[in-house]
Design a protein around this motif. Sequence first.
Motif, PDB file in Angstrom:
ATOM      1  N   TRP A  44       0.842  -1.197   0.000  1.00  0.00           N
ATOM      2  CA  TRP A  44       0.000   0.000   0.000  1.00  0.00           C
ATOM      3  C   TRP A  44       0.876   1.245   0.000  1.00  0.00           C
ATOM      4  O   TRP A  44       1.893   1.294   0.677  1.00  0.00           O
ATOM      5  N   PHE A  45       0.427   2.280  -0.738  1.00  0.00           N
ATOM      6  CA  PHE A  45       1.154   3.534  -0.811  1.00  0.00           C
ATOM      7  C   PHE A  45       0.168   4.686  -0.702  1.00  0.00           C
ATOM      8  O   PHE A  45      -0.990   4.565  -1.097  1.00  0.00           O
ATOM      9  N   GLN A  46       0.648   5.804  -0.199  1.00  0.00           N
ATOM     10  CA  GLN A  46      -0.193   6.995  -0.046  1.00  0.00           C
ATOM     11  C   GLN A  46      -0.684   7.472  -1.410  1.00  0.00           C
ATOM     12  O   GLN A  46      -1.811   7.915  -1.546  1.00  0.00           O
ATOM     13  N   SER A  47       0.167   7.371  -2.432  1.00  0.00           N
ATOM     14  CA  SER A  47      -0.177   7.816  -3.780  1.00  0.00           C
ATOM     15  C   SER A  47       0.788   7.156  -4.761  1.00  0.00           C
ATOM     16  O   SER A  47       1.775   6.537  -4.348  1.00  0.00           O
ATOM     17  N   SER A  48       0.515   7.338  -6.056  1.00  0.00           N
ATOM     18  CA  SER A  48       1.438   6.779  -7.047  1.00  0.00           C
ATOM     19  C   SER A  48       2.789   7.479  -6.961  1.00  0.00           C
ATOM     20  O   SER A  48       3.830   6.864  -7.157  1.00  0.00           O
ATOM     21  N   GLY A  49       2.770   8.763  -6.635  1.00  0.00           N
ATOM     22  CA  GLY A  49       4.015   9.503  -6.458  1.00  0.00           C
ATOM     23  C   GLY A  49       4.831   8.979  -5.288  1.00  0.00           C
ATOM     24  O   GLY A  49       6.059   8.920  -5.351  1.00  0.00           O
ATOM     25  N   ALA A  50       4.137   8.601  -4.211  1.00  0.00           N
ATOM     26  CA  ALA A  50       4.829   8.045  -3.042  1.00  0.00           C
ATOM     27  C   ALA A  50       5.500   6.728  -3.412  1.00  0.00           C
ATOM     28  O   ALA A  50       6.634   6.467  -3.002  1.00  0.00           O
ATOM     29  N   TYR A  51       4.798   5.906  -4.209  1.00  0.00           N
ATOM     30  CA  TYR A  51       5.397   4.643  -4.659  1.00  0.00           C
ATOM     31  C   TYR A  51       6.673   4.928  -5.450  1.00  0.00           C
ATOM     32  O   TYR A  51       7.725   4.346  -5.185  1.00  0.00           O
ATOM     33  N   GLU A  52       6.582   5.835  -6.438  1.00  0.00           N
ATOM     34  CA  GLU A  52       7.733   6.133  -7.286  1.00  0.00           C
ATOM     35  C   GLU A  52       8.895   6.674  -6.464  1.00  0.00           C
ATOM     36  O   GLU A  52      10.046   6.280  -6.662  1.00  0.00           O
ATOM     37  N   SER A  53       8.603   7.564  -5.535  1.00  0.00           N
ATOM     38  CA  SER A  53       9.648   8.140  -4.692  1.00  0.00           C
ATOM     39  C   SER A  53      10.343   7.066  -3.855  1.00  0.00           C
ATOM     40  O   SER A  53      11.570   7.004  -3.793  1.00  0.00           O
ATOM     41  N   GLN A  54       9.552   6.195  -3.233  1.00  0.00           N
ATOM     42  CA  GLN A  54      10.124   5.130  -2.397  1.00  0.00           C
ATOM     43  C   GLN A  54      10.897   4.130  -3.245  1.00  0.00           C
ATOM     44  O   GLN A  54      11.960   3.651  -2.844  1.00  0.00           O
ATOM     45  N   ARG A  55      10.390   3.818  -4.437  1.00  0.00           N
ATOM     46  CA  ARG A  55      11.070   2.858  -5.315  1.00  0.00           C
ATOM     47  C   ARG A  55      12.423   3.418  -5.758  1.00  0.00           C
ATOM     48  O   ARG A  55      13.432   2.722  -5.727  1.00  0.00           O
ATOM     49  N   LYS A  56      12.453   4.701  -6.118  1.00  0.00           N
ATOM     50  CA  LYS A  56      13.708   5.318  -6.558  1.00  0.00           C
ATOM     51  C   LYS A  56      14.748   5.355  -5.446  1.00  0.00           C
ATOM     52  O   LYS A  56      15.946   5.301  -5.699  1.00  0.00           O
ATOM     53  N   ARG A  57      14.300   5.460  -4.187  1.00  0.00           N
ATOM     54  CA  ARG A  57      15.229   5.479  -3.050  1.00  0.00           C
ATOM     55  C   ARG A  57      15.498   4.071  -2.533  1.00  0.00           C
ATOM     56  O   ARG A  57      16.097   3.895  -1.483  1.00  0.00           O
ATOM     57  N   HIS A  58      15.034   3.044  -3.267  1.00  0.00           N
ATOM     58  CA  HIS A  58      15.243   1.634  -2.934  1.00  0.00           C
ATOM     59  C   HIS A  58      14.622   1.260  -1.588  1.00  0.00           C
ATOM     60  O   HIS A  58      15.151   0.431  -0.856  1.00  0.00           O
ATOM     61  N   LEU A  59      13.479   1.889  -1.253  1.00  0.00           N
ATOM     62  CA  LEU A  59      12.780   1.580  -0.009  1.00  0.00           C
ATOM     63  C   LEU A  59      11.708   0.510  -0.214  1.00  0.00           C
ATOM     64  O   LEU A  59      11.190  -0.027   0.756  1.00  0.00           O
ATOM     65  N   VAL A  60      11.362   0.227  -1.474  1.00  0.00           N
ATOM     66  CA  VAL A  60      10.394  -0.828  -1.777  1.00  0.00           C
ATOM     67  C   VAL A  60      11.203  -2.086  -2.067  1.00  0.00           C
ATOM     68  O   VAL A  60      11.951  -2.142  -3.039  1.00  0.00           O
ATOM     69  N   THR A  61      11.080  -3.080  -1.190  1.00  0.00           N
ATOM     70  CA  THR A  61      11.859  -4.305  -1.347  1.00  0.00           C
ATOM     71  C   THR A  61      10.968  -5.525  -1.256  1.00  0.00           C
ATOM     72  O   THR A  61       9.918  -5.506  -0.623  1.00  0.00           O
ATOM     73  N   CYS A  62      11.401  -6.586  -1.882  1.00  0.00           N
ATOM     74  CA  CYS A  62      10.675  -7.854  -1.881  1.00  0.00           C
ATOM     75  C   CYS A  62      10.763  -8.491  -0.490  1.00  0.00           C
ATOM     76  O   CYS A  62      11.872  -8.634   0.045  1.00  0.00           O
ATOM     77  N   PRO A  63       9.637  -8.889   0.075  1.00  0.00           N
ATOM     78  CA  PRO A  63       9.682  -9.525   1.391  1.00  0.00           C
ATOM     79  C   PRO A  63      10.309 -10.924   1.355  1.00  0.00           C
ATOM     80  O   PRO A  63      10.758 -11.414   2.373  1.00  0.00           O
ATOM     81  N   ALA A  64      10.368 -11.540   0.182  1.00  0.00           N
ATOM     82  CA  ALA A  64      10.918 -12.896   0.085  1.00  0.00           C
ATOM     83  C   ALA A  64      12.442 -12.894  -0.056  1.00  0.00           C
ATOM     84  O   ALA A  64      13.129 -13.686   0.583  1.00  0.00           O
ATOM     85  N   CYS A  65      12.974 -11.974  -0.900  1.00  0.00           N
ATOM     86  CA  CYS A  65      14.417 -12.007  -1.166  1.00  0.00           C
ATOM     87  C   CYS A  65      15.124 -10.689  -0.877  1.00  0.00           C
ATOM     88  O   CYS A  65      16.320 -10.577  -1.074  1.00  0.00           O
ATOM     89  N   ASP A  66      14.381  -9.675  -0.473  1.00  0.00           N
ATOM     90  CA  ASP A  66      14.915  -8.368  -0.116  1.00  0.00           C
ATOM     91  C   ASP A  66      15.485  -7.599  -1.311  1.00  0.00           C
ATOM     92  O   ASP A  66      16.221  -6.640  -1.133  1.00  0.00           O
TER      93      ASP A  66
END
Length: 156
Positions: free
Chosen positions: A17-39
């Motif tokens: 879950w993300f606050q907005s699509s922009g929040a997802y993109e921002s977190q992904r670019k900063r490598h904060l979105v990680t896979c729970p299975a393999c990190d």
Amino acid sequence: MIRYALRCECGHTFESWFQSSGAYESQRKRHLVTCPACDSAKVEKAIMAPRLASKSTKTVSAPAPTTSPDVPASASPLMMTPEAQEIATKLRELREHVEKNAENVGRRFPNEARKIHYGDSEQRAIYGQATAEETRSLIEEGVEVMPLPLLPDERN
């Protein structure tokens, strides 16, 4: 809030879950979105079925389930693997720690965070609410902020 179906470079699928699509993109670019299975931080959006309301019943159909190789397709989306349960427990503990050891300033959070950052208020741990736009503005000013984890059973 927006829920995305995600897939890592290893092929694991999961949802977040993300606050907005922009929040997802921002977190992904900063490598904060990680896979729970393999990190892995190499994550992209996966195809997800839309949620549609039925005219006759006014109910919402659930999206197609996504599974990872570690979770059988027959598993209920409400069932969590032991690893997911452990992560959820640790996230709850983190949230409880912050709530116990920091001051809840509520909607004043953006202003209080700025005052602390610029030395206009005493240095202390705080938490509260901020909109996505307020959070973006704080980050652009160099104010260090981090959202508290919100778990599925805490969304109501």
